[in-house]
Write a protein that holds these residues in place. Structure first.
Motif, PDB file in Angstrom:
ATOM      1  N   LYS A 151       0.813  -1.095   0.171  1.00 30.83           N
ATOM      2  CA  LYS A 151      -0.081  -0.011   0.122  1.00 30.83           C
ATOM      3  C   LYS A 151       0.680   1.188   0.060  1.00 30.83           C
ATOM      4  O   LYS A 151       0.436   2.203  -0.824  1.00 30.83           O
ATOM      5  CB  LYS A 151      -0.891   0.127   1.229  1.00 30.83           C
ATOM      6  N   PHE A 152       1.999   1.312   0.968  1.00 30.41           N
ATOM      7  CA  PHE A 152       2.966   2.295   0.730  1.00 30.41           C
ATOM      8  C   PHE A 152       3.553   2.662  -0.502  1.00 30.41           C
ATOM      9  O   PHE A 152       3.660   3.595  -1.163  1.00 30.41           O
ATOM     10  CB  PHE A 152       3.997   2.159   1.621  1.00 30.41           C
ATOM     11  N   PRO A 163       1.525  11.164   5.473  1.00 29.89           N
ATOM     12  CA  PRO A 163       1.306  11.590   7.080  1.00 29.89           C
ATOM     13  C   PRO A 163       2.106  11.062   7.905  1.00 29.89           C
ATOM     14  O   PRO A 163       2.225   9.635   7.876  1.00 29.89           O
ATOM     15  CB  PRO A 163      -0.102  11.287   7.260  1.00 29.89           C
ATOM     16  N   MET A 164       2.863  11.573   8.835  1.00 24.29           N
ATOM     17  CA  MET A 164       3.676  10.705   9.780  1.00 24.29           C
ATOM     18  C   MET A 164       3.234  11.141  11.178  1.00 24.29           C
ATOM     19  O   MET A 164       3.213  12.303  11.424  1.00 24.29           O
ATOM     20  CB  MET A 164       5.220  11.426   9.705  1.00 24.29           C
ATOM     21  N   PHE A 165       2.678  10.275  12.102  1.00 23.15           N
ATOM     22  CA  PHE A 165       2.404  10.385  13.265  1.00 23.15           C
ATOM     23  C   PHE A 165       3.510  10.518  14.067  1.00 23.15           C
ATOM     24  O   PHE A 165       4.480   9.406  14.271  1.00 23.15           O
ATOM     25  CB  PHE A 165       1.383   9.249  13.984  1.00 23.15           C
ATOM     26  N   VAL A 224       7.689  14.102   1.338  1.00 21.49           N
ATOM     27  CA  VAL A 224       7.322  14.955   2.229  1.00 21.49           C
ATOM     28  C   VAL A 224       6.432  14.717   3.246  1.00 21.49           C
ATOM     29  O   VAL A 224       5.240  14.252   3.031  1.00 21.49           O
ATOM     30  CB  VAL A 224       6.523  16.018   0.963  1.00 21.49           C
ATOM     31  N   PHE A 225       7.108  14.918   4.432  1.00 22.23           N
ATOM     32  CA  PHE A 225       6.243  14.120   5.706  1.00 22.23           C
ATOM     33  C   PHE A 225       5.438  15.425   6.196  1.00 22.23           C
ATOM     34  O   PHE A 225       5.861  16.656   6.357  1.00 22.23           O
ATOM     35  CB  PHE A 225       7.168  13.850   6.666  1.00 22.23           C
ATOM     36  N   LEU A 226       4.197  14.812   6.562  1.00 21.42           N
ATOM     37  CA  LEU A 226       3.224  15.756   7.175  1.00 21.42           C
ATOM     38  C   LEU A 226       3.112  15.486   8.720  1.00 21.42           C
ATOM     39  O   LEU A 226       2.504  14.437   8.837  1.00 21.42           O
ATOM     40  CB  LEU A 226       1.743  16.006   6.615  1.00 21.42           C
ATOM     41  N   HIS A 227       3.987  15.962   9.339  1.00 20.80           N
ATOM     42  CA  HIS A 227       3.953  15.510  10.838  1.00 20.80           C
ATOM     43  C   HIS A 227       2.772  16.043  11.510  1.00 20.80           C
ATOM     44  O   HIS A 227       2.292  16.955  11.559  1.00 20.80           O
ATOM     45  CB  HIS A 227       5.252  16.099  11.273  1.00 20.80           C
ATOM     46  N   LEU A 228       2.046  14.816  12.163  1.00 26.56           N
ATOM     47  CA  LEU A 228       0.874  15.128  12.970  1.00 26.56           C
ATOM     48  C   LEU A 228       1.104  14.679  14.308  1.00 26.56           C
ATOM     49  O   LEU A 228       1.685  13.663  14.405  1.00 26.56           O
ATOM     50  CB  LEU A 228      -0.250  14.372  12.386  1.00 26.56           C
ATOM     51  N   PRO A 229       0.633  15.469  15.503  1.00 29.97           N
ATOM     52  CA  PRO A 229       1.092  15.332  16.684  1.00 29.97           C
ATOM     53  C   PRO A 229       0.093  13.992  17.153  1.00 29.97           C
ATOM     54  O   PRO A 229      -1.083  14.009  16.716  1.00 29.97           O
ATOM     55  CB  PRO A 229       0.463  16.361  17.626  1.00 29.97           C
TER      56      PRO A 229
END
Ligand code: NAP
Length: 299
Positions: A151-152, A163-165, A224-229
């Protein structure tokens, strides 16, 4: 008469490699317990017996177990109860089972059932005086049916944003599916000498972020990482689930991406001669299998 082996889960990628290998062994009869709906055209060429059954309902399991010397249960620990019952009824005393390192997760949704069934299995096998090996793989990858890593790959074929948690430093150590098959075959060969539970994993752990970067690079992208808390996102997801209980993500799954999933396989290396591929090598093979990587590593 030679030995007869019953295999469950023959149609999953790991099961296919195991059945192909066992079917080439002289003096061994291989029988596969499969659902009516299972598709395995490759099985015809192997000459193995196919018996229809269902591990959910237990249909056909006793019939499949008749005359069996050894069970190789790949289909999943959630089906272990009917398998154990039938083994007991038929007096089968040799078995290889596949569970998961998910038993060690601190998150109940990932571990509770596996832990419960593993405990039941251990009690039952001890009372039957069975020679058994249980292998616990980490996340399995390496083919277009792995339901995880492919899937990745598909994602990075079309997008760069990911999205990166949290910070992505949690370690993971996924295992290439052919290494799982090799461990199952080695366990089968070691029955009687090796006994008990073995964790199996890729050669070395990698941080989750690096793992994702490797996949993106194989797709020719810079992620491009979208860092999510983590806390905030998990809380928001749980709030959404209160309104839409069927929302396909749980807060706990987000927390789980921050949990270390690195497991050493020293005992398997010692007792089963287990020598897995590195995670980057496995990823290159998966990219080649998916037709993404050209001129790279080939199986
Ligand atoms: N995937 C992972 O990341 C992972 C990680 C750790 C451990 N494991 C374990 O490794 C093993 C292989 O995993 P996988 O993900 O490759 O397997 P999978 O794709 O889930 O395949 C499951 C196999 O079980 C068969 N099966 C399912 N329901 C059945 C039923 N009711 N009766 C009879 N057979 C049934 C399927 O056959 P059909 O669908 O053709 O009927 C298939 O051959 C499993 O034991 C799994 O728990 C997997």
């Amino acid at each position: 008469m030679g030995e007869i082996v019953l295999v469950t889960g023959a149609t999953c990628p790991t099961g296919e490699v195991v059945v192909q290998a066992l079917s080439q062994r002289l003096g061994l009869t291989v029988r596969c317990l499969m659902r009516q709906s299972s598709r395995a055209p490759w099985l015809l060429a192997t000459g193995v017996e196919r018996l229809t059954g269902n591990l959910d309902t237990g249909d056909g399991v006793d019939a499949a177990m008749a005359g069996i010397d050894t069970v190789v249960h790949i289909a999943g620990i959630r089906f272990v109860r009917p398998v154990l019952r039938a083994m007991q009824a038929s007096g089968v005393q040799r078995a290889v089972f596949v569970n998961t390192t998910g038993v060690f997760s601190r998150f109940k949704s990932a571990s509770e059932v596996y832990r419960l069934l593993e405990g039941e299995m251990q009690d039952s096998l001890s009372s039957m005086d069975t020679d058994y090996v249980v292998i616990r793989p980490t996340m399995i990858f390496g083919n277009d049916r792995d339901r995880n890593v492919c899937k990745f790959f598909h994602h990075f074929q079309r997008h760069s944003l990911f999205p990166m948690f949290g910070d992505g430093t949690a370690l993971i150590q996924p295992i290439y599916y052919r290494d799982v098959a090799a461990a199952i075959l080695a366990s089968y060969d070691a029955l009687g000498t090796a006994k008990g539970f073995y964790n199996i994993s890729g050669a070395a752990p990698v941080p989750y972020r690096q793992f994702i970067e490797e996949i993106a690079q194989l797709c020719g992208r810079r992620p491009v990482f979208l860092h999510l808390p983590v806390r905030l996102t998990a809380g928001a997801v749980e709030a959404v689930r209160k309104v839409y209980p069927r929302f396909p993500l749980k807060g706990e799954q987000i927390w789980r991406t921050t949990e270390s999933r690195a497991f050493d396989h020293d005992a398997a290396a010692r007792d089963l001669g287990f020598r897995p591929l590195s995670v980057p090598d496995g990823l290159r093979l998966e990219a080649a299998a998916l037709g993404i990587l050209h001129g790279g590593a080939q199986e």
